[in-house]
Design an enzyme around this catalytic site. Structure first.
Site, PDB file in Angstrom:
ATOM      1  N   LEU A   1       0.872  -1.176   0.000  1.00  0.00           N
ATOM      2  CA  LEU A   1       0.000   0.000   0.000  1.00  0.00           C
ATOM      3  C   LEU A   1       0.908   1.224   0.000  1.00  0.00           C
ATOM      4  O   LEU A   1       1.899   1.260   0.728  1.00  0.00           O
ATOM      5  CB  LEU A   1      -0.864   0.022   1.265  1.00  0.00           C
ATOM      6  CG  LEU A   1      -2.253  -0.620   1.231  1.00  0.00           C
ATOM      7  CD1 LEU A   1      -2.881  -0.521   2.616  1.00  0.00           C
ATOM      8  CD2 LEU A   1      -3.155   0.022   0.205  1.00  0.00           C
ATOM      9  N   ASP A   2       0.574   2.231  -0.787  1.00  0.00           N
ATOM     10  CA  ASP A   2       1.343   3.479  -0.793  1.00  0.00           C
ATOM     11  C   ASP A   2       1.396   4.081   0.610  1.00  0.00           C
ATOM     12  O   ASP A   2       0.442   3.919   1.393  1.00  0.00           O
ATOM     13  CB  ASP A   2       0.675   4.512  -1.709  1.00  0.00           C
ATOM     14  CG  ASP A   2       0.872   4.191  -3.182  1.00  0.00           C
ATOM     15  OD1 ASP A   2       1.676   3.296  -3.488  1.00  0.00           O
ATOM     16  OD2 ASP A   2       0.212   4.844  -4.016  1.00  0.00           O
ATOM     17  N   PRO A   3       2.470   4.818   0.950  1.00  0.00           N
ATOM     18  CA  PRO A   3       2.484   5.545   2.231  1.00  0.00           C
ATOM     19  C   PRO A   3       1.268   6.452   2.407  1.00  0.00           C
ATOM     20  O   PRO A   3       0.771   6.625   3.517  1.00  0.00           O
ATOM     21  CB  PRO A   3       3.784   6.355   2.158  1.00  0.00           C
ATOM     22  CG  PRO A   3       4.686   5.514   1.300  1.00  0.00           C
ATOM     23  CD  PRO A   3       3.771   4.915   0.255  1.00  0.00           C
ATOM     24  N   LEU A   4       0.760   7.032   1.295  1.00  0.00           N
ATOM     25  CA  LEU A   4      -0.433   7.890   1.345  1.00  0.00           C
ATOM     26  C   LEU A   4      -1.683   7.118   1.761  1.00  0.00           C
ATOM     27  O   LEU A   4      -2.624   7.687   2.313  1.00  0.00           O
ATOM     28  CB  LEU A   4      -0.673   8.523  -0.032  1.00  0.00           C
ATOM     29  CG  LEU A   4      -1.980   9.296  -0.231  1.00  0.00           C
ATOM     30  CD1 LEU A   4      -1.917  10.648   0.469  1.00  0.00           C
ATOM     31  CD2 LEU A   4      -2.291   9.502  -1.710  1.00  0.00           C
ATOM     32  N   ALA A   5      -1.692   5.797   1.492  1.00  0.00           N
ATOM     33  CA  ALA A   5      -2.893   4.993   1.715  1.00  0.00           C
ATOM     34  C   ALA A   5      -2.929   4.433   3.133  1.00  0.00           C
ATOM     35  O   ALA A   5      -1.902   4.165   3.751  1.00  0.00           O
ATOM     36  CB  ALA A   5      -2.951   3.856   0.705  1.00  0.00           C
TER      37      ALA A   5
END
Length: 323
Positions: free
Chosen positions: A50-54
């Site tokens: 998962l992206d750090p943003l997610a």
């Protein structure tokens, strides 16, 4: 003054699945290493990044469960996301630099039309800011060097695309969406492509994975909750290894056939053909009722053909977990 030496963590065999609600700003590997440290686990892996943003559902596999993590790389995923309209960024999310702003003039009818157009099989060009590799090098590494490389479009499927909220006026026009999609779908790219089709461009300001395969956010623990628990309770929150095989056909063998299967031998029986089979052996003894997971397999022409197998040591450790 010399700092006191840091205490060495005594690792132990841990087997099972932890459903973590990944926090904002953590990479998937950072979340994994934190949970691994808290559980003092010897071996761990996750089921796709998962992206750090997610934020949201991140199944973490420990010990024998890592043998089946690939199954959930292939699982359908469900996300909730907010697309900020009218502002395009270099990364298609809020972490990038603004590269273009445009007025938002689309209508409700045009939004509905775009939702329909992006539902079903679609093609996506993977974003430059992604972990996908080209010539052995991650795309985001090229992007950091200011280089753009050719990427082939990939076919993915958007099973459902639901509009949860919409704001087309004001200082921050946006769409809030729920997306159920196939593996390999880039939600950042979906948001960017949809907003481009609306004539204004856009980027993601929020992304939350609410389901992967059978696992949902309601089952997840936060890092803070895991940290606050006594160590014994952390272990109790692990799902069993076979939770990764919930959609497999179950086959239970007697003791003799279980031993032969574990050694990699095919077994014969009156089984219908099945591509995904979870194979169990008899209970260990009267004090530990319930079938014992041996591994995965498939059945073809009356044969049970081994796939990924647990070792006798792993089975023993699951039956008699370390403290």
């Amino acid at each position: 003054m010399t700092a006191a030496p840091r205490a060495r963590v005594q690792r132990r065999p841990v087997h099972g699945v932890l459903l973590l609600d990944k926090p904002l700003g953590f990479s998937s590997n950072q979340a994994l290493q934190k949970a691994k440290w808290l559980l003092r686990a010897e071996k761990a892996g996750h089921t796709g990044t998962l992206d750090p943003l997610a934020t949201g559902v991140l199944p973490l596999c420990f010990g024998a469960a890592t043998k089946f993590s690939q199954l959930h790389l292939d699982a359908d995923k469900t996300y909730e996301t907010v697309v900020r309209l009218g502002v395009r960024t270099s990364t298609a999310d809020a972490e990038g630099e603004v590269v273009q702003t445009r007025p938002v003039t689309c209508t409700v009818g045009q939004v509905v039309e775009v939702l329909d157009r992006f539902t079903g099989p679609i093609e996506q060009v993977p974003p430059m800011h992604s972990a996908l590799k080209k010539d052995g090098k991650a795309l985001y590494e090229y992007a950091r060097e200011g280089e753009t490389v050719e990427r082939a479009p990939r076919r993915v499927t958007i099973h459902d695309l639901e509009l949860l909220d919409m704001q087309l006026q004001g200082d921050a026009p946006s769409l809030r969406l729920r997306v159920r999609c196939s593996k390999g779908t880039y939600i950042r790219t979906l948001g960017e492509d949809m907003s481009e089709a609306l004539g204004c461009g856009g980027h993601l300001t929020m992304l939350r994975r609410v389901q992967t395969g059978p696992f949902s956010t309601e089952q997840c623990l936060t890092v803070e909750a895991l940290e606050a628990m006594p160590e014994a309770e952390r272990l109790q929150r692990l799902l069993p290894v076979q939770s990764l095989l919930a959609d497999h056909t179950g086959v239970t063998l007697d003791a003799d056939n279980a031993g032969r299967f574990l050694s990699g031998m095919r077994r014969r029986g009156a089984w219908p053909d099945a591509p995904h089979v979870a194979v169990y052996g008899p209970p260990a003894d009267s004090t530990r009722p319930g079938a014992v997971l041996l591994g995965s397999a498939h059945t073809q022409a009356g044969e049970l053909i081994p796939g990924r197998l647990l070792s006798p040591t792993e089975i023993q450790q699951i039956l008699e977990p370390a403290t």
